[in-house]
Design an enzyme around this catalytic site. Structure first.
Site, short mmCIF file in Angstrom:
data_model
loop_
_atom_site.label_atom_id
_atom_site.label_comp_id
_atom_site.label_asym_id
_atom_site.label_seq_id
_atom_site.Cartn_x
_atom_site.Cartn_y
_atom_site.Cartn_z
CD GLU A 123 -3.29 0.17 2.08
OE1 GLU A 123 -4.11 -0.74 1.91
OE2 GLU A 123 -3.23 0.84 3.13
CG HIS A 137 7.41 -29.64 0.85
ND1 HIS A 137 7.88 -30.92 0.69
CD2 HIS A 137 8.20 -29.07 1.81
CE1 HIS A 137 8.89 -31.13 1.52
NE2 HIS A 137 9.10 -30.02 2.20
CE LYS A 160 -12.17 1.50 1.28
NZ LYS A 160 -11.60 2.48 2.16
O1 PA5 Z 1 -3.53 1.48 5.94
C1 PA5 Z 1 -4.63 1.96 5.74
O2 PA5 Z 1 -4.82 3.17 5.73
C2 PA5 Z 1 -5.83 1.08 5.52
O3 PA5 Z 1 -5.47 -0.26 5.51
C3 PA5 Z 1 -6.86 1.29 6.62
O4 PA5 Z 1 -6.28 1.00 7.85
C4 PA5 Z 1 -8.07 0.39 6.39
O5 PA5 Z 1 -8.64 0.67 5.15
C5 PA5 Z 1 -9.09 0.60 7.50
O6 PA5 Z 1 -9.50 1.92 7.56
P1 PA5 Z 1 -10.28 2.45 8.81
O7 PA5 Z 1 -9.41 2.33 9.99
O8 PA5 Z 1 -10.64 3.88 8.49
O9 PA5 Z 1 -11.52 1.59 8.95
#
Ligand code: PA5
Length: 447
Positions: free
Chosen positions: A285, A306, A420
């Site tokens: 990310e 394996h 989303k």
């Molecule tokens: O690293 C990130 O920003 C994302 O993985 C968020 O943590 C994830 O989408 C969850 O978001 P939120 O804490 O707003 O529910």
């Protein structure tokens, strides 16, 4: 103490390239430490571990003790950065068979809201019926679909069982300081809360209450975890080429420049599986932007040798491995002798199992290096809270440096929104009408 061994990997690049990438990594460290790079409003994680006070740890422990006093099972709801850190730490530091331990002293911590599995949620509600239950809901925004659905169900379940006031005693929310939807709900319902700092993004939040509260509920040593991270924050702030975070960022970028586009994080310890999952999110990310970035993959050895071993040994040479080596295991278990010796393994009878694992690791290192895979080794002395805190912080710091070396903003995640938006449009969310029409046509064309 964590050490980084890049000997095998450096053999795959020229001395000049290695020197150039190390210099670039040092410049990126400067940008990070001086808060002058991209996304610099999300750098709260850098000094976070060293700034956590004993009072803050005590507050987390008190909340954890309160939940533990009324529950056998604590359901932790969250996704991505609001889930993976806690899961990684708890799995790495807990007994492998916690669920089967006869005299467990702490509640079982289980997770929900990290996917949209209908049967998973239904089956969870089934098993909770007979067990004293509490819930930690974690969401910075409070509007993330997966945890929001799970929390609706858990809230309803707890209110039906314990009444509104009883549910209030069994729910803790971890969320944004003032703005998010979960903050508003917590205020309305009177839930105790912990804050996710504004300047710490989800995937860098494992050492905030996002990770620390579930870890404390599981009975693990929060103070040692934080200390390990704080110690590592000092080690990785130093501006020299021995800084392990600088070296790791430099070697992965040097290999990437040589066409090694995939990094496989390898462990030889089943408890480390979710550390890899956490790492995959951290790097995927943070770096996967503008059509750039090393693809983070994972493998659990020796099991995956394996299944993935053939590809790794002889498949396309576009990958490198980063092996997490853990020094000591505690139990002292040895291989038993067998009178028949049908499997012809009596030659290792009496040897520690960990010694066999270590030889598998060394054998694989040699085979993979011979097979053309650069291997980076991260070595920690043992798997405990201090070492794990250090390891997580090391990866965070190196990720910031590495992202800057790639010239992306490592602290945003614009690409996560695309699915989303489509999902909301398909589900008919108000305000998405035009998109809903457009997307349904597109889906029809695909079917
Ligand atoms: O690293 C990130 O920003 C994302 O993985 C968020 O943590 C994830 O989408 C969850 O978001 P939120 O804490 O707003 O529910």
């Amino acid at each position: 103490m964590l050490t980084l061994n890049v000997k095998s990997a450096v053999a795959f690049i020229s001395g000049k390239e290695w020197a150039t990438q190390q210099e670039k990594a040092l410049q990126s460290l400067d940008k990070l430490e001086s808060r002058t790079g991209k996304g610099n409003d999300f750098l709260g994680w850098i000094d976070l571990p060293a700034s956590i006070s004993a009072d803050e740890i005590a507050a987390v422990q008190t909340a954890a003790d309160r939940l533990s006093s009324c529950a056998d099972v604590v359901v932790v709801i969250g996704i991505g950065g609001s889930y993976l850190g806690a899961k990684a730490i708890i799995d790495a530091l807990s007994h492998s068979f916690t669920t089967l331990l006869p005299n467990r002293r702490h509640p079982l911590v289980i997770f929900a809201g990290h996917h949209i599995g209908e049967d998973y949620l239904a089956e969870l509600l089934d098993v909770l019926q007979t067990r004293p239950t509490a819930c930690i809901v974690i969401s910075k925004s409070g509007t993330t679909t997966e945890p929001a659905i799970a929390f609706r169900l858990l809230k309803q379940h707890l209110e039906e069982r314990y009444g509104k006031a009883g549910a209030r005693d069994r729910i803790v929310a971890v969320t944004d300081r003032s703005r998010g939807a979960l903050r508003t709900l917590a205020r309305q319902e009177g839930y105790p809360t912990f804050v996710i700092p504004d300047d710490v993004g989800g995937r860098f939040s494992a050492l905030t209450p996002v990770g620390l509260l579930p870890v404390a509920v599981a009975g693990l040593d929060v103070a040692a975890l934080v200390k390990g991270a704080a110690d590592m924050s000092r080690t990785t702030a130093v501006r020299n080429a021995d800084n392990p975070a600088v070296r790791y960022a430099a070697i992965r970028n040097a290999l990437y420049a040589q066409g090694k586009k995939i990094e496989v994080l390898v462990n030889y310890h089943p408890k480390m599986h979710y550390v890899t999952e956490w790492w995959k999110q951290l790097y995927g990310e943070s770096e996967g932007k503008e059509h750039r970035g090393v693809f983070p993959a994972g493998a659990d050895f020796t099991g995956d040798l394996h299944s993935m071993g053939q590809y790794l040994q002889e498949g396309e040479r576009s990958l490198f491995e980063t092996v997490i080596h853990i020094g000591n295991e505690r139990s002292g278990l040895t291989v038993p002798a067998d009178t028949q010796d049908l499997d012809r393994l009596n030659f290792i009878a009496g040897k520690r199992i960990s010694e066999c694992n270590r030889m598998a690791e060394l054998g694989t290192l040699l085979a993979h290096t011979d097979g053309g895979i650069p291997v980076v080794r991260i070595e920690i002395p043992q798997l405990d809270a201090h070492a794990l805190g250090g390891l997580l912080y090391f990866f965070e710091k190196a990720c910031g440096i590495s992202g800057y070396m790639l010239d992306v903003n490592p602290f945003d995640q614009p690409g996560v929104e695309a699915y989303k938006n489509n999902m909301f449009a398909l589900l008919g969310k108000p305000g998405y009408e035009a998109q809903t029409r457009r997307i349904r046509d597109a889906v029809n064309r695909l079917q």
